[in-house]
Motif scaffolding. Structure first.
Motif, PDB file in Angstrom:
ATOM      1  N   GLN A 181       3.846   5.615  -5.490  1.00 23.45           N
ATOM      2  CA  GLN A 181       3.667   5.766  -6.857  1.00 23.45           C
ATOM      3  C   GLN A 181       2.608   6.605  -7.372  1.00 23.45           C
ATOM      4  N   GLN A 182       1.408   6.601  -6.652  1.00 25.00           N
ATOM      5  CA  GLN A 182       0.313   7.648  -6.985  1.00 25.00           C
ATOM      6  C   GLN A 182       0.820   8.883  -6.960  1.00 25.00           C
TER       7      GLN A 182
ATOM      8  N   GLN B 152       0.833  -1.064   0.075  1.00 26.78           N
ATOM      9  CA  GLN B 152      -0.116   0.065   0.042  1.00 26.78           C
ATOM     10  C   GLN B 152       0.859   1.356  -0.053  1.00 26.78           C
ATOM     11  N   TYR B 153       2.070   1.254   0.893  1.00 27.00           N
ATOM     12  CA  TYR B 153       2.939   2.265   0.720  1.00 27.00           C
ATOM     13  C   TYR B 153       3.427   2.459  -0.766  1.00 27.00           C
ATOM     14  N   LYS B 154       3.822   1.469  -1.254  1.00 34.98           N
ATOM     15  CA  LYS B 154       4.501   1.621  -2.546  1.00 34.98           C
ATOM     16  C   LYS B 154       3.515   2.246  -3.562  1.00 34.98           C
TER      17      LYS B 154
ATOM     18  N   TYR C  51       2.458  14.103  -9.001  1.00 33.92           N
ATOM     19  CA  TYR C  51       3.528  15.341  -9.004  1.00 33.92           C
ATOM     20  C   TYR C  51       4.114  15.241 -10.589  1.00 33.92           C
ATOM     21  N   LYS C  52       4.104  14.281 -11.218  1.00 35.28           N
ATOM     22  CA  LYS C  52       4.449  14.586 -12.650  1.00 35.28           C
ATOM     23  C   LYS C  52       3.482  15.102 -13.448  1.00 35.28           C
ATOM     24  N   GLU C  53       2.292  14.516 -13.119  1.00 34.01           N
ATOM     25  CA  GLU C  53       0.984  15.295 -13.895  1.00 34.01           C
ATOM     26  C   GLU C  53       1.236  16.669 -13.710  1.00 34.01           C
ATOM     27  N   GLN C  54       1.151  17.057 -12.407  1.00 36.12           N
ATOM     28  CA  GLN C  54       1.222  18.306 -11.838  1.00 36.12           C
ATOM     29  C   GLN C  54       1.977  19.104 -12.614  1.00 36.12           C
TER      30      GLN C  54
END
Length: 309
Positions: free
Chosen positions: A26-27, A20-22, A32-35
């Motif tokens: 990843q999300q 869940q942490y990973k 951040y990449k999308e932002q």
């Protein structure tokens, strides 16, 4: 509870939390990449809108300068005189020359000065500057500044007097009044050699400002894009305007048009439409055409003059 089962449960629970942490990490990374991508696209859109706005501002400024250029020409006027040919002889009347026609007669007048100067000595760099000085500031100021040029002053004064105050007992036609020699006539209707500083200083200053604005703007980086504006500017200039522009540079009154810093003639073709046959026939004038023609350029490809073979 069986210790093995308990340990297995702890491991499974730990793995679940780790997975869940990973997944969360990843999300977050995707977010951040999308932002970052959205911010970049937004910034590009803002920059594009800013560039378009700046280009629109430049266009508005350029067309306003063109409008003022046309107004400058339309407002030019020289009040003078002409003569009727009547049975009783010549009769003087008031006349005016205005607008673009002025550049035709100003070129004629300057050629007359050059022709008269050649009756005194050959034209060289200094001689050409003397002739342009007379053309620009007038004969009266030249007399005060160069009183030792007695022969040149005498020839110019005689040509002026014949044009302005002809001997009506001898001269019976308007054509004869304007003739200086077999190959030179003062075909204009105002007092010869009175100077044109009040008209041409403002005209050339504004034209130079317009050309320099195009050449140095950072809004347009591509040479061919700048040339589109230069072609529109040059389209406003008649052949006679371009001839006088060349003479203005050659006299060093307008040295900033073409020098070690500026290449408004050779790079941006401000005098591309010169008619060589309309230039005054002289080795000094022609040699400087060749100097311009053969000057190395950084951006321009092809011929400098449209009449070059």
């Amino acid at each position: 509870m069986n210790p093995f089962i308990a340990i297995s449960g702890v491991i499974v629970t730990g793995l679940a939390f780790y997975i869940q942490y990973k997944a969360n990490a990843q999300q977050r990374e995707l977010f951040y990449k999308e932002q970052e991508l959205n911010n970049k696209q937004l910034q590009e859109q803002i920059n594009s809108q800013s560039s378009q706005y700046r280009l629109q501002q430049f266009d508005s400024q350029f067309y306003e300068l063109l409008r003022l250029h046309r107004e400058n020409i339309n407002e030019m006027i020289i009040t003078g005189y002409n003569y009727w040919e009547k049975k009783e002889g010549l009769e003087r009347y008031n006349a005016a020359t205005r607008g673009r026609k002025l550049f035709v007669v100003m070129k004629t007048e300057f050629h007359c000065i050059l022709r008269i100067y050649k009756d005194v000595r050959n034209i060289d760099k200094e001689g050409f500057k003397v002739c342009y000085n007379i053309f620009f500031f007038g004969l009266d100021q030249f007399k005060r500044n160069y009183p030792n040029e007695t022969k040149l002053i005498e020839l110019l004064s005689n040509a002026r007097k014949k044009h302005e105050e002809p001997d009506l007992e001898i001269i019976k036609s308007n054509k004869d009044r304007k003739i200086y020699s077999d190959d030179t006539s003062l075909y204009f209707n105002y007092k010869p050699f009175s100077g044109h500083a009040s008209r041409l200083s403002h005209y050339f200053r504004h034209l130079y400002l317009t050309a320099k604005t195009i050449a140095t703007t950072e809004i347009i980086s591509e040479y061919e894009e700048k040339m589109k504006y230069f072609r529109m500017l040059r389209a406003q200039l008649s052949v006679h305007e371009q001839i006088l522009l060349y003479y203005n540079w050659l006299s060093e009154f307008g040295s900033e048009w073409e020098n070690s810093k500026n290449s408004l003639f050779t790079e941006y073709c401000m005098i591309r439409n010169l008619w060589f046959n309309d230039l005054f026939i002289d080795a000094f004038i022609n040699s400087n055409i060749n100097i311009l023609r053969n000057k190395e350029t950084k951006f321009r490809k092809g011929k400098m003059f449209e009449n070059d073979n």
